[in-house]
Design an enzyme around this catalytic site. Structure first.
Site, PDB file in Angstrom:
ATOM      1  N   ASN A   1       8.099  -4.305   3.230  1.00  0.00           N
ATOM      2  CA  ASN A   1       6.719  -3.886   3.474  1.00  0.00           C
ATOM      3  C   ASN A   1       6.313  -4.099   4.922  1.00  0.00           C
ATOM      4  O   ASN A   1       5.474  -3.387   5.449  1.00  0.00           O
ATOM      5  CB  ASN A   1       5.784  -4.672   2.543  1.00  0.00           C
ATOM      6  CG  ASN A   1       4.376  -4.111   2.531  1.00  0.00           C
ATOM      7  OD1 ASN A   1       4.154  -2.960   2.849  1.00  0.00           O
ATOM      8  ND2 ASN A   1       3.420  -4.948   2.159  1.00  0.00           N
TER       9      ASN A   1
ATOM     10  N   HIS B   1       0.848  -1.186   0.000  1.00  0.00           N
ATOM     11  CA  HIS B   1       0.000   0.000   0.000  1.00  0.00           C
ATOM     12  C   HIS B   1       0.891   1.245   0.000  1.00  0.00           C
ATOM     13  O   HIS B   1       1.685   1.433   0.920  1.00  0.00           O
ATOM     14  CB  HIS B   1      -0.868   0.044   1.261  1.00  0.00           C
ATOM     15  CG  HIS B   1      -2.123  -0.763   1.188  1.00  0.00           C
ATOM     16  ND1 HIS B   1      -2.159  -2.126   1.406  1.00  0.00           N
ATOM     17  CD2 HIS B   1      -3.406  -0.389   0.932  1.00  0.00           C
ATOM     18  CE1 HIS B   1      -3.399  -2.558   1.297  1.00  0.00           C
ATOM     19  NE2 HIS B   1      -4.181  -1.524   1.009  1.00  0.00           N
TER      20      HIS B   1
END
Length: 583
Positions: free
Chosen positions: A455, A421
Protein backbone atom coordinates in the site's frame (compact mmCIF):
# COMPACT_ATOMS: atom_id res chain seq x y z
CA UNK A 1 -15.27 18.32 9.66
CA UNK A 2 -17.71 21.20 10.24
CA UNK A 3 -21.14 21.04 8.63
CA UNK A 4 -23.54 23.78 7.64
CA UNK A 5 -21.54 26.68 9.04
CA UNK A 6 -23.22 30.02 8.45
CA UNK A 7 -20.62 32.56 7.38
CA UNK A 8 -20.70 35.86 9.24
CA UNK A 9 -18.68 39.03 9.69
CA UNK A 10 -18.61 38.88 13.47
CA UNK A 11 -21.56 38.45 15.80
CA UNK A 12 -23.44 41.38 17.31
CA UNK A 13 -26.53 41.97 19.41
CA UNK A 14 -28.19 43.67 16.46
CA UNK A 15 -27.67 40.66 14.22
CA UNK A 16 -29.05 38.32 16.87
CA UNK A 17 -32.18 40.46 17.23
CA UNK A 18 -32.62 40.71 13.45
CA UNK A 19 -32.39 36.95 13.05
CA UNK A 20 -34.90 36.40 15.85
CA UNK A 21 -37.32 38.86 14.25
CA UNK A 22 -37.05 37.01 10.93
CA UNK A 23 -37.79 33.69 12.63
CA UNK A 24 -40.81 35.17 14.42
CA UNK A 25 -42.17 36.49 11.13
CA UNK A 26 -41.86 33.07 9.49
CA UNK A 27 -43.43 31.34 12.51
CA UNK A 28 -46.31 33.82 12.51
CA UNK A 29 -47.03 33.17 8.84
CA UNK A 30 -47.22 29.40 9.44
CA UNK A 31 -49.34 29.86 12.56
CA UNK A 32 -52.07 31.98 10.98
CA UNK A 33 -52.13 30.02 7.72
CA UNK A 34 -52.92 26.89 9.70
CA UNK A 35 -55.74 28.50 11.69
CA UNK A 36 -58.32 27.86 8.95
CA UNK A 37 -56.95 24.49 7.93
CA UNK A 38 -57.14 22.49 11.12
CA UNK A 39 -56.47 18.75 11.03
CA UNK A 40 -58.33 16.19 13.10
CA UNK A 41 -58.03 16.64 16.86
CA UNK A 42 -58.30 14.38 19.87
CA UNK A 43 -61.99 15.17 20.14
CA UNK A 44 -62.67 12.79 17.25
CA UNK A 45 -59.83 10.36 17.89
CA UNK A 46 -60.63 6.75 18.69
CA UNK A 47 -58.55 3.97 20.17
CA UNK A 48 -58.04 2.55 16.67
CA UNK A 49 -56.76 5.81 15.14
CA UNK A 50 -53.39 5.30 13.37
CA UNK A 51 -51.99 8.45 15.00
CA UNK A 52 -52.88 7.19 18.45
CA UNK A 53 -51.36 3.80 17.66
CA UNK A 54 -48.08 5.53 16.85
CA UNK A 55 -48.34 7.67 19.99
CA UNK A 56 -48.77 4.61 22.23
CA UNK A 57 -45.32 3.32 21.25
CA UNK A 58 -43.58 5.76 23.59
CA UNK A 59 -45.86 5.11 26.59
CA UNK A 60 -44.63 3.20 29.58
CA UNK A 61 -46.56 -0.04 29.99
CA UNK A 62 -46.61 0.51 33.78
CA UNK A 63 -48.33 3.89 33.47
CA UNK A 64 -51.87 2.52 33.42
CA UNK A 65 -53.68 5.82 32.89
CA UNK A 66 -51.32 7.40 30.34
CA UNK A 67 -53.79 6.73 27.53
CA UNK A 68 -56.64 8.29 29.52
CA UNK A 69 -54.63 11.49 29.89
CA UNK A 70 -53.98 11.60 26.15
CA UNK A 71 -57.69 11.15 25.43
CA UNK A 72 -58.50 13.86 27.98
CA UNK A 73 -60.50 11.66 30.35
CA UNK A 74 -58.10 11.94 33.30
CA UNK A 75 -55.74 14.50 34.82
CA UNK A 76 -54.13 12.11 37.29
CA UNK A 77 -50.36 11.56 37.29
CA UNK A 78 -48.17 9.27 39.36
CA UNK A 79 -45.94 11.24 41.72
CA UNK A 80 -42.94 9.86 39.78
CA UNK A 81 -43.94 12.25 36.97
CA UNK A 82 -42.39 15.12 38.93
CA UNK A 83 -39.19 13.20 39.64
CA UNK A 84 -38.79 12.20 36.00
CA UNK A 85 -39.19 15.83 35.01
CA UNK A 86 -36.63 16.91 37.59
CA UNK A 87 -34.19 14.35 36.23
CA UNK A 88 -34.81 15.54 32.67
CA UNK A 89 -34.03 19.09 33.71
CA UNK A 90 -30.50 18.27 34.83
CA UNK A 91 -29.17 18.13 31.26
CA UNK A 92 -30.57 21.57 30.36
CA UNK A 93 -28.23 24.55 30.47
CA UNK A 94 -28.08 28.28 29.89
CA UNK A 95 -26.04 29.32 26.87
CA UNK A 96 -24.31 32.65 27.18
CA UNK A 97 -23.71 34.04 23.70
CA UNK A 98 -20.48 36.02 23.69
CA UNK A 99 -18.33 37.83 21.18
CA UNK A 100 -14.58 37.42 20.65
CA UNK A 101 -13.86 39.85 23.50
CA UNK A 102 -15.96 37.86 25.94
CA UNK A 103 -18.81 40.38 26.07
CA UNK A 104 -22.25 38.86 26.64
CA UNK A 105 -24.61 39.49 23.72
CA UNK A 106 -27.56 37.43 24.83
CA UNK A 107 -28.75 34.10 26.16
CA UNK A 108 -30.27 30.91 24.93
CA UNK A 109 -31.08 27.47 26.27
CA UNK A 110 -29.51 24.16 25.31
CA UNK A 111 -29.64 20.54 26.40
CA UNK A 112 -27.36 17.54 26.24
CA UNK A 113 -28.46 14.83 23.79
CA UNK A 114 -25.43 12.53 24.17
CA UNK A 115 -22.24 12.56 26.20
CA UNK A 116 -20.70 16.03 25.71
CA UNK A 117 -23.04 16.85 22.79
CA UNK A 118 -25.38 19.83 23.08
CA UNK A 119 -28.45 20.79 21.04
CA UNK A 120 -29.74 24.35 20.65
CA UNK A 121 -30.95 26.66 17.88
CA UNK A 122 -28.97 27.80 14.87
CA UNK A 123 -29.90 31.38 15.73
CA UNK A 124 -28.31 30.86 19.16
CA UNK A 125 -25.09 29.29 17.86
CA UNK A 126 -24.98 29.95 14.14
CA UNK A 127 -21.29 29.42 13.43
CA UNK A 128 -18.06 27.91 14.64
CA UNK A 129 -16.84 31.36 15.67
CA UNK A 130 -19.89 32.04 17.84
CA UNK A 131 -19.67 28.61 19.46
CA UNK A 132 -15.97 29.03 20.22
CA UNK A 133 -16.64 32.26 22.12
CA UNK A 134 -19.83 31.19 23.93
CA UNK A 135 -20.20 29.09 27.09
CA UNK A 136 -22.69 26.57 28.54
CA UNK A 137 -23.73 26.95 32.19
CA UNK A 138 -25.28 23.93 33.93
CA UNK A 139 -27.23 23.94 37.18
CA UNK A 140 -27.97 27.64 36.79
CA UNK A 141 -31.06 27.49 39.04
CA UNK A 142 -32.31 28.11 42.54
CA UNK A 143 -32.64 25.43 45.22
CA UNK A 144 -35.65 24.76 47.47
CA UNK A 145 -34.66 27.76 49.62
CA UNK A 146 -34.56 29.98 46.51
CA UNK A 147 -30.81 30.29 46.82
CA UNK A 148 -28.52 30.00 43.77
CA UNK A 149 -27.12 26.52 43.18
CA UNK A 150 -23.45 26.01 42.29
CA UNK A 151 -23.09 26.63 38.54
CA UNK A 152 -20.76 24.57 36.35
CA UNK A 153 -19.42 26.31 33.26
CA UNK A 154 -18.00 24.67 30.14
CA UNK A 155 -16.60 25.89 26.87
CA UNK A 156 -17.92 24.50 23.61
CA UNK A 157 -15.76 22.48 21.22
CA UNK A 158 -17.07 23.05 17.67
CA UNK A 159 -13.71 22.08 16.19
CA UNK A 160 -14.40 18.53 17.33
CA UNK A 161 -18.07 18.43 16.28
CA UNK A 162 -20.42 21.06 14.86
CA UNK A 163 -23.48 20.50 12.67
CA UNK A 164 -26.04 23.21 12.05
CA UNK A 165 -28.88 24.06 9.69
CA UNK A 166 -30.49 27.47 9.28
CA UNK A 167 -33.81 26.28 7.81
CA UNK A 168 -34.53 23.84 10.64
CA UNK A 169 -32.85 26.23 13.08
CA UNK A 170 -30.87 23.62 15.00
CA UNK A 171 -27.25 23.22 16.05
CA UNK A 172 -25.42 20.24 17.50
CA UNK A 173 -22.07 21.02 19.10
CA UNK A 174 -19.52 19.28 21.31
CA UNK A 175 -18.90 20.47 24.88
CA UNK A 176 -15.44 20.46 26.46
CA UNK A 177 -14.68 19.05 29.88
CA UNK A 178 -13.53 21.61 32.45
CA UNK A 179 -10.59 20.34 34.52
CA UNK A 180 -11.27 22.96 37.23
CA UNK A 181 -14.93 21.98 37.61
CA UNK A 182 -16.15 19.55 40.26
CA UNK A 183 -18.54 18.11 37.69
CA UNK A 184 -18.18 17.34 33.97
CA UNK A 185 -20.89 17.38 31.26
CA UNK A 186 -21.46 13.64 31.54
CA UNK A 187 -22.51 14.12 35.19
CA UNK A 188 -25.66 15.90 34.02
CA UNK A 189 -26.90 13.02 31.88
CA UNK A 190 -28.61 13.61 28.55
CA UNK A 191 -32.03 13.48 26.92
CA UNK A 192 -32.59 10.64 24.51
CA UNK A 193 -33.93 11.68 21.12
CA UNK A 194 -36.40 9.37 19.37
CA UNK A 195 -36.18 9.82 15.57
CA UNK A 196 -39.67 8.60 14.66
CA UNK A 197 -42.74 10.83 14.42
CA UNK A 198 -45.87 10.34 16.50
CA UNK A 199 -44.58 11.40 19.93
CA UNK A 200 -47.16 14.17 20.31
CA UNK A 201 -50.70 14.75 19.01
CA UNK A 202 -52.81 17.83 18.50
CA UNK A 203 -54.71 18.61 21.66
CA UNK A 204 -52.08 17.17 23.98
CA UNK A 205 -50.25 19.29 26.50
CA UNK A 206 -46.53 20.04 26.45
CA UNK A 207 -44.01 21.17 29.04
CA UNK A 208 -40.86 23.25 28.56
CA UNK A 209 -37.82 23.58 30.80
CA UNK A 210 -36.04 26.81 29.92
CA UNK A 211 -33.88 29.76 30.93
CA UNK A 212 -36.29 32.68 30.29
CA UNK A 213 -34.48 35.96 29.64
CA UNK A 214 -31.27 34.21 30.62
CA UNK A 215 -32.53 33.76 34.16
CA UNK A 216 -32.48 30.70 36.41
CA UNK A 217 -33.93 27.48 35.07
CA UNK A 218 -37.74 27.48 35.04
CA UNK A 219 -40.50 25.21 33.82
CA UNK A 220 -43.97 25.49 32.33
CA UNK A 221 -45.84 22.27 33.07
CA UNK A 222 -48.72 21.12 30.83
CA UNK A 223 -50.03 24.65 30.51
CA UNK A 224 -51.57 24.68 27.03
CA UNK A 225 -52.36 22.45 24.13
CA UNK A 226 -50.53 21.69 20.91
CA UNK A 227 -52.58 23.57 18.33
CA UNK A 228 -50.99 22.48 15.02
CA UNK A 229 -48.54 19.90 13.76
CA UNK A 230 -46.68 20.28 10.46
CA UNK A 231 -44.04 18.13 8.81
CA UNK A 232 -41.22 20.14 10.38
CA UNK A 233 -42.87 22.31 13.06
CA UNK A 234 -45.44 22.23 15.84
CA UNK A 235 -47.38 25.12 17.40
CA UNK A 236 -48.28 25.25 21.08
CA UNK A 237 -49.47 27.89 23.53
CA UNK A 238 -47.09 27.35 26.44
CA UNK A 239 -45.56 30.54 27.83
CA UNK A 240 -41.95 31.18 26.91
CA UNK A 241 -39.82 34.29 26.96
CA UNK A 242 -36.66 35.50 25.16
CA UNK A 243 -33.75 33.32 26.22
CA UNK A 244 -35.89 30.21 25.94
CA UNK A 245 -34.72 29.56 22.38
CA UNK A 246 -33.15 26.10 22.24
CA UNK A 247 -35.29 24.62 25.01
CA UNK A 248 -36.61 21.06 24.82
CA UNK A 249 -40.37 20.66 24.42
CA UNK A 250 -41.65 17.58 26.29
CA UNK A 251 -44.74 15.42 26.07
CA UNK A 252 -46.31 13.88 29.20
CA UNK A 253 -43.69 11.13 29.25
CA UNK A 254 -40.89 13.73 29.36
CA UNK A 255 -39.85 12.65 25.87
CA UNK A 256 -38.46 15.49 23.74
CA UNK A 257 -40.85 16.13 20.88
CA UNK A 258 -39.54 19.46 19.61
CA UNK A 259 -36.81 22.08 19.85
CA UNK A 260 -38.37 25.40 20.85
CA UNK A 261 -37.22 28.26 18.65
CA UNK A 262 -39.72 31.12 18.46
CA UNK A 263 -42.76 32.84 19.81
CA UNK A 264 -45.61 33.83 17.49
CA UNK A 265 -46.30 37.57 17.95
CA UNK A 266 -49.85 38.88 18.22
CA UNK A 267 -50.35 41.08 15.12
CA UNK A 268 -52.90 43.22 16.99
CA UNK A 269 -51.03 43.81 20.22
CA UNK A 270 -47.47 44.96 20.81
CA UNK A 271 -45.24 42.67 22.89
CA UNK A 272 -47.97 40.03 23.08
CA UNK A 273 -47.89 36.45 21.86
CA UNK A 274 -50.54 34.12 20.51
CA UNK A 275 -48.45 30.97 20.41
CA UNK A 276 -45.05 29.37 20.12
CA UNK A 277 -43.30 27.24 17.54
CA UNK A 278 -40.84 24.35 17.82
CA UNK A 279 -38.95 22.22 15.33
CA UNK A 280 -39.98 18.59 15.48
CA UNK A 281 -37.25 16.19 16.57
CA UNK A 282 -38.42 13.79 13.86
CA UNK A 283 -37.73 16.52 11.24
CA UNK A 284 -34.20 17.03 12.54
CA UNK A 285 -33.68 13.27 12.55
CA UNK A 286 -34.87 13.07 8.93
CA UNK A 287 -32.43 15.82 7.94
CA UNK A 288 -29.56 13.94 9.61
CA UNK A 289 -30.65 10.67 8.01
CA UNK A 290 -30.79 12.14 4.52
CA UNK A 291 -27.28 13.57 4.87
CA UNK A 292 -25.79 10.70 6.87
CA UNK A 293 -23.38 9.26 4.32
CA UNK A 294 -21.95 12.70 3.57
CA UNK A 295 -20.79 13.07 7.17
CA UNK A 296 -17.32 12.05 8.25
CA UNK A 297 -16.79 8.85 10.22
CA UNK A 298 -16.34 10.86 13.42
CA UNK A 299 -19.58 12.74 12.79
CA UNK A 300 -21.44 9.52 12.05
CA UNK A 301 -20.16 7.93 15.25
CA UNK A 302 -21.44 10.87 17.29
CA UNK A 303 -24.75 11.11 15.44
CA UNK A 304 -25.58 7.46 16.09
CA UNK A 305 -25.23 8.27 19.80
CA UNK A 306 -27.51 11.29 19.46
CA UNK A 307 -30.08 9.23 17.52
CA UNK A 308 -29.50 5.60 18.66
CA UNK A 309 -32.27 4.28 16.41
CA UNK A 310 -31.38 6.40 13.41
CA UNK A 311 -31.97 4.73 10.06
CA UNK A 312 -29.75 6.39 7.44
CA UNK A 313 -31.81 7.26 4.41
CA UNK A 314 -30.97 8.54 0.95
CA UNK A 315 -27.95 10.76 1.36
CA UNK A 316 -25.96 13.28 -0.53
CA UNK A 317 -23.57 10.47 -1.40
CA UNK A 318 -26.34 8.22 -2.69
CA UNK A 319 -27.49 11.19 -4.76
CA UNK A 320 -23.94 12.18 -5.74
CA UNK A 321 -22.94 12.55 -9.35
CA UNK A 322 -20.73 9.45 -9.15
CA UNK A 323 -18.63 8.30 -12.09
CA UNK A 324 -19.15 10.27 -15.31
CA UNK A 325 -18.65 8.24 -18.48
CA UNK A 326 -18.32 11.41 -20.61
CA UNK A 327 -15.85 13.04 -18.22
CA UNK A 328 -13.00 13.03 -20.78
CA UNK A 329 -15.22 14.73 -23.36
CA UNK A 330 -18.27 14.02 -25.46
CA UNK A 331 -16.07 12.35 -28.10
CA UNK A 332 -14.38 10.08 -25.54
CA UNK A 333 -17.12 8.09 -23.82
CA UNK A 334 -15.67 5.56 -21.35
CA UNK A 335 -18.35 3.24 -20.03
CA UNK A 336 -18.13 1.35 -16.75
CA UNK A 337 -16.68 -2.12 -17.31
CA UNK A 338 -19.35 -4.76 -17.90
CA UNK A 339 -19.81 -7.66 -15.51
CA UNK A 340 -20.21 -11.21 -16.67
CA UNK A 341 -23.56 -12.88 -16.00
CA UNK A 342 -22.02 -14.81 -13.12
CA UNK A 343 -20.60 -11.65 -11.60
CA UNK A 344 -23.87 -9.77 -11.98
CA UNK A 345 -25.60 -12.52 -10.01
CA UNK A 346 -23.12 -11.91 -7.19
CA UNK A 347 -23.38 -8.15 -6.72
CA UNK A 348 -24.54 -6.25 -3.64
CA UNK A 349 -27.68 -4.35 -4.55
CA UNK A 350 -29.44 -1.43 -2.92
CA UNK A 351 -33.15 -1.38 -2.14
CA UNK A 352 -33.91 -0.03 -5.61
CA UNK A 353 -32.08 -3.06 -7.09
CA UNK A 354 -29.28 -0.87 -8.46
CA UNK A 355 -25.76 -2.12 -7.79
CA UNK A 356 -23.68 0.92 -8.81
CA UNK A 357 -22.89 2.80 -5.60
CA UNK A 358 -22.34 6.45 -6.48
CA UNK A 359 -20.10 8.70 -4.39
CA UNK A 360 -18.65 12.14 -5.09
CA UNK A 361 -16.75 11.84 -8.40
CA UNK A 362 -16.50 8.05 -8.19
CA UNK A 363 -18.58 4.88 -8.19
CA UNK A 364 -18.16 1.34 -6.84
CA UNK A 365 -19.64 -2.07 -7.69
CA UNK A 366 -19.43 -4.60 -4.87
CA UNK A 367 -19.04 -8.39 -4.99
CA UNK A 368 -21.46 -9.80 -2.45
CA UNK A 369 -19.70 -13.10 -1.73
CA UNK A 370 -16.24 -11.53 -1.38
CA UNK A 371 -17.42 -8.43 0.55
CA UNK A 372 -15.04 -6.33 -1.58
CA UNK A 373 -15.37 -4.23 -4.71
CA UNK A 374 -15.38 -5.80 -8.15
CA UNK A 375 -14.07 -2.44 -9.28
CA UNK A 376 -14.02 1.27 -8.53
CA UNK A 377 -14.24 4.03 -11.15
CA UNK A 378 -13.04 7.57 -10.47
CA UNK A 379 -12.82 10.81 -12.44
CA UNK A 380 -9.69 12.90 -11.73
CA UNK A 381 -9.57 16.57 -12.72
CA UNK A 382 -6.01 17.86 -12.42
CA UNK A 383 -7.09 21.40 -13.25
CA UNK A 384 -9.42 21.60 -10.20
CA UNK A 385 -7.44 19.44 -7.77
CA UNK A 386 -7.60 20.47 -4.10
CA UNK A 387 -4.97 19.40 -1.59
CA UNK A 388 -6.88 18.43 1.54
CA UNK A 389 -4.78 17.10 4.40
CA UNK A 390 -5.63 13.73 5.84
CA UNK A 391 -7.19 14.36 9.25
CA UNK A 392 -7.61 10.80 10.46
CA UNK A 393 -8.18 7.18 9.55
CA UNK A 394 -11.80 6.59 10.51
CA UNK A 395 -13.76 4.39 8.14
CA UNK A 396 -17.51 3.83 7.90
CA UNK A 397 -19.90 1.29 6.43
CA UNK A 398 -22.10 2.29 3.50
CA UNK A 399 -25.66 2.05 4.92
CA UNK A 400 -27.19 1.46 1.47
CA UNK A 401 -26.07 -2.17 1.53
CA UNK A 402 -25.83 -4.55 4.53
CA UNK A 403 -22.75 -4.33 6.75
CA UNK A 404 -22.46 -8.11 6.40
CA UNK A 405 -21.33 -7.68 2.77
CA UNK A 406 -18.57 -5.19 3.65
CA UNK A 407 -15.28 -6.09 5.33
CA UNK A 408 -14.89 -3.87 8.40
CA UNK A 409 -12.34 -3.21 11.11
CA UNK A 410 -12.32 -6.83 12.31
CA UNK A 411 -10.17 -7.73 9.32
CA UNK A 412 -7.46 -5.14 9.96
CA UNK A 413 -6.86 -5.49 13.69
CA UNK A 414 -3.40 -6.52 14.97
CA UNK A 415 -1.70 -7.35 11.66
CA UNK A 416 0.23 -5.73 8.82
CA UNK A 417 -2.82 -5.21 6.63
CA UNK A 418 -3.81 -1.69 5.65
CA UNK A 419 -7.25 -0.48 4.69
CA UNK A 420 -6.07 0.18 1.18
CA UNK A 421 -7.96 2.91 -0.65
CA UNK A 422 -9.04 1.49 -4.01
CA UNK A 423 -10.00 5.01 -5.05
CA UNK A 424 -6.98 6.95 -3.87
CA UNK A 425 -8.04 9.52 -1.31
CA UNK A 426 -6.97 12.58 -3.30
CA UNK A 427 -8.10 11.37 -6.73
CA UNK A 428 -11.75 12.57 -6.52
CA UNK A 429 -10.83 15.59 -4.38
CA UNK A 430 -11.43 18.45 -6.80
CA UNK A 431 -13.90 21.22 -7.44
CA UNK A 432 -16.58 22.54 -5.10
CA UNK A 433 -17.26 19.11 -3.57
CA UNK A 434 -13.64 18.37 -2.69
CA UNK A 435 -14.22 17.92 1.04
CA UNK A 436 -17.22 15.66 0.51
CA UNK A 437 -15.23 13.58 -1.98
CA UNK A 438 -12.40 13.24 0.54
CA UNK A 439 -14.80 12.00 3.21
CA UNK A 440 -16.55 9.63 0.79
CA UNK A 441 -13.30 7.72 0.17
CA UNK A 442 -13.27 6.57 3.81
CA UNK A 443 -16.02 4.01 3.30
CA UNK A 444 -15.40 0.27 3.65
CA UNK A 445 -16.72 -0.37 0.16
CA UNK A 446 -13.64 1.56 -1.03
CA UNK A 447 -11.18 -0.40 1.08
CA UNK A 448 -9.34 -3.61 0.32
CA UNK A 449 -6.83 -5.49 2.48
CA UNK A 450 -3.33 -4.61 1.31
CA UNK A 451 -0.06 -5.40 3.01
CA UNK A 452 1.47 -2.19 4.36
CA UNK A 453 4.49 -2.52 2.07
CA UNK A 454 2.26 -2.86 -0.98
CA UNK A 455 0.00 0.00 0.00
CA UNK A 456 2.81 2.40 0.80
CA UNK A 457 5.48 1.77 -1.84
CA UNK A 458 5.42 1.05 -5.58
CA UNK A 459 1.60 1.05 -5.90
CA UNK A 460 1.50 4.41 -4.17
CA UNK A 461 4.25 5.66 -6.46
CA UNK A 462 2.15 4.67 -9.45
CA UNK A 463 -0.93 6.42 -8.10
CA UNK A 464 1.10 9.52 -7.31
CA UNK A 465 2.56 9.49 -10.81
CA UNK A 466 -0.87 9.39 -12.44
CA UNK A 467 -2.19 12.13 -10.17
CA UNK A 468 0.86 14.35 -10.55
CA UNK A 469 0.71 14.15 -14.34
CA UNK A 470 -2.96 15.10 -14.20
CA UNK A 471 -2.10 18.17 -12.13
CA UNK A 472 1.01 19.19 -14.07
CA UNK A 473 -0.69 18.96 -17.45
CA UNK A 474 -4.21 20.00 -16.36
CA UNK A 475 -5.34 16.56 -17.44
CA UNK A 476 -8.58 14.74 -16.86
CA UNK A 477 -8.03 11.06 -16.10
CA UNK A 478 -10.42 8.17 -15.56
CA UNK A 479 -9.07 5.34 -13.40
CA UNK A 480 -10.54 1.90 -12.71
CA UNK A 481 -9.15 -0.16 -9.83
CA UNK A 482 -9.96 -3.46 -8.18
CA UNK A 483 -8.72 -6.72 -6.67
CA UNK A 484 -8.19 -9.98 -8.54
CA UNK A 485 -10.42 -12.68 -7.09
CA UNK A 486 -8.94 -16.20 -7.33
CA UNK A 487 -10.23 -19.47 -5.97
CA UNK A 488 -6.98 -20.09 -4.09
CA UNK A 489 -6.92 -16.72 -2.29
CA UNK A 490 -5.95 -17.34 1.31
CA UNK A 491 -8.62 -17.44 4.01
CA UNK A 492 -7.58 -15.33 6.97
CA UNK A 493 -8.96 -15.69 10.49
CA UNK A 494 -11.38 -18.29 9.22
CA UNK A 495 -13.59 -15.97 7.17
CA UNK A 496 -11.70 -13.23 5.30
CA UNK A 497 -10.49 -14.09 1.79
CA UNK A 498 -7.48 -11.92 0.98
CA UNK A 499 -6.77 -10.99 -2.66
CA UNK A 500 -3.16 -11.49 -3.68
CA UNK A 501 -3.26 -9.12 -6.65
CA UNK A 502 -4.69 -5.74 -7.57
CA UNK A 503 -5.15 -4.10 -10.94
CA UNK A 504 -5.57 -0.60 -12.29
CA UNK A 505 -6.59 0.81 -15.69
CA UNK A 506 -5.88 4.49 -16.40
CA UNK A 507 -7.56 6.28 -19.32
CA UNK A 508 -6.63 9.76 -20.55
CA UNK A 509 -6.57 11.85 -23.71
CA UNK A 510 -3.05 12.54 -24.96
CA UNK A 511 -1.83 15.82 -26.47
CA UNK A 512 -2.40 14.42 -29.95
CA UNK A 513 -6.11 13.95 -29.19
CA UNK A 514 -5.92 10.15 -28.96
CA UNK A 515 -6.99 8.04 -25.99
CA UNK A 516 -4.38 6.20 -23.95
CA UNK A 517 -5.55 3.21 -21.88
CA UNK A 518 -2.86 1.57 -19.76
CA UNK A 519 -3.21 -1.32 -17.33
CA UNK A 520 -1.19 -2.35 -14.29
CA UNK A 521 -1.02 -5.40 -12.07
CA UNK A 522 0.40 -5.46 -8.54
CA UNK A 523 1.04 -8.66 -6.63
CA UNK A 524 1.37 -9.15 -2.89
CA UNK A 525 1.47 -12.93 -3.20
CA UNK A 526 4.73 -13.34 -1.34
CA UNK A 527 3.66 -10.98 1.41
CA UNK A 528 0.50 -12.61 2.64
CA UNK A 529 1.64 -16.22 3.03
CA UNK A 530 2.26 -15.37 6.66
CA UNK A 531 0.68 -12.09 7.65
CA UNK A 532 2.36 -11.99 11.01
CA UNK A 533 5.87 -12.47 9.56
CA UNK A 534 5.45 -11.32 5.98
CA UNK A 535 8.41 -10.66 3.74
CA UNK A 536 9.42 -11.27 0.18
CA UNK A 537 9.61 -9.69 -3.22
CA UNK A 538 6.67 -7.93 -4.76
CA UNK A 539 6.38 -6.43 -8.19
CA UNK A 540 4.26 -4.05 -10.26
CA UNK A 541 3.74 -4.83 -13.93
CA UNK A 542 2.35 -2.86 -16.81
CA UNK A 543 0.21 -5.34 -18.70
CA UNK A 544 -2.19 -5.23 -21.66
CA UNK A 545 -5.76 -4.21 -20.86
CA UNK A 546 -6.85 -7.58 -22.23
CA UNK A 547 -4.84 -9.29 -19.49
CA UNK A 548 -6.92 -7.52 -16.84
CA UNK A 549 -10.07 -8.64 -18.66
CA UNK A 550 -8.83 -12.25 -18.69
CA UNK A 551 -8.09 -12.44 -14.96
CA UNK A 552 -11.09 -10.44 -13.69
CA UNK A 553 -13.92 -11.35 -16.06
CA UNK A 554 -14.62 -7.67 -16.68
CA UNK A 555 -15.22 -6.28 -20.15
CA UNK A 556 -13.66 -2.86 -20.85
CA UNK A 557 -15.23 -2.55 -24.26
CA UNK A 558 -12.87 -1.11 -26.90
CA UNK A 559 -10.32 0.32 -24.47
CA UNK A 560 -7.85 -2.37 -25.54
CA UNK A 561 -7.62 -0.63 -28.91
CA UNK A 562 -6.03 2.36 -27.17
CA UNK A 563 -3.45 0.37 -25.21
CA UNK A 564 0.15 1.33 -26.19
CA UNK A 565 1.38 -2.23 -25.52
CA UNK A 566 -1.56 -4.11 -27.04
CA UNK A 567 0.54 -5.46 -29.92
CA UNK A 568 3.44 -6.68 -27.82
CA UNK A 569 3.83 -10.37 -27.35
CA UNK A 570 5.13 -10.00 -23.80
CA UNK A 571 2.67 -10.50 -20.97
CA UNK A 572 3.91 -7.30 -19.41
CA UNK A 573 6.98 -5.54 -18.09
CA UNK A 574 8.11 -4.76 -14.57
CA UNK A 575 7.78 -1.18 -13.31
CA UNK A 576 10.33 -0.15 -10.72
CA UNK A 577 10.19 3.60 -11.38
CA UNK A 578 7.63 5.99 -12.96
CA UNK A 579 9.74 6.41 -16.10
CA UNK A 580 9.11 2.75 -16.96
CA UNK A 581 5.40 3.46 -17.51
CA UNK A 582 4.46 3.51 -21.19
CA UNK A 583 1.56 5.87 -21.93
Amino acid sequence: MLRGIVEQEGISKEKLEARQAQIQEEASKRFFESASQKASSLETMTLKSPALKSRRRVLDDYDSIALERILGTSDLFPISYLQIGLNAGQSICRIQIRDARGRSLGYGTGFLVADNILMTNNHVLDSLETALDSIAEFNYQDDENFMPCPTHTFRLDPEQFFITDKDLDFTLVAVKDNPSSEKQPTDFGHLQLIPTAGKILEGEYVSIIQHPKGGPKSVTVRENKVSSIFDDFIHYLTDTEPGSSGSPVFNDQWVVVALHHSGVPDPNKKNAWVGNEGIRISAISTYISENYVSYSATEQRILTKVFPNLKPGPSSSSQADGYDKSFLGSNYIVELPKLSEEMENDVSRMEDNNYVLDYTHFSIVMCRSRCLAYFTAVNIDGNQAVNIKRSGDSWKFDPRIPESVQYGNDLYAKNDLDRGHLVRRLDPVWGDKAQQANDDTFVFTNSSPQHKNLNQKIWLDLENYIMQNAINHNLKVTVFTGPVFRSDDMVYRGKFRIPAEFWKVAVMVRDDGKISATAYLQTQKNMIDNLEFAYGEYKTYQVPVTSIEDITGLDFGNLYLHDPIKDRETIGHVIVAPEHIKL
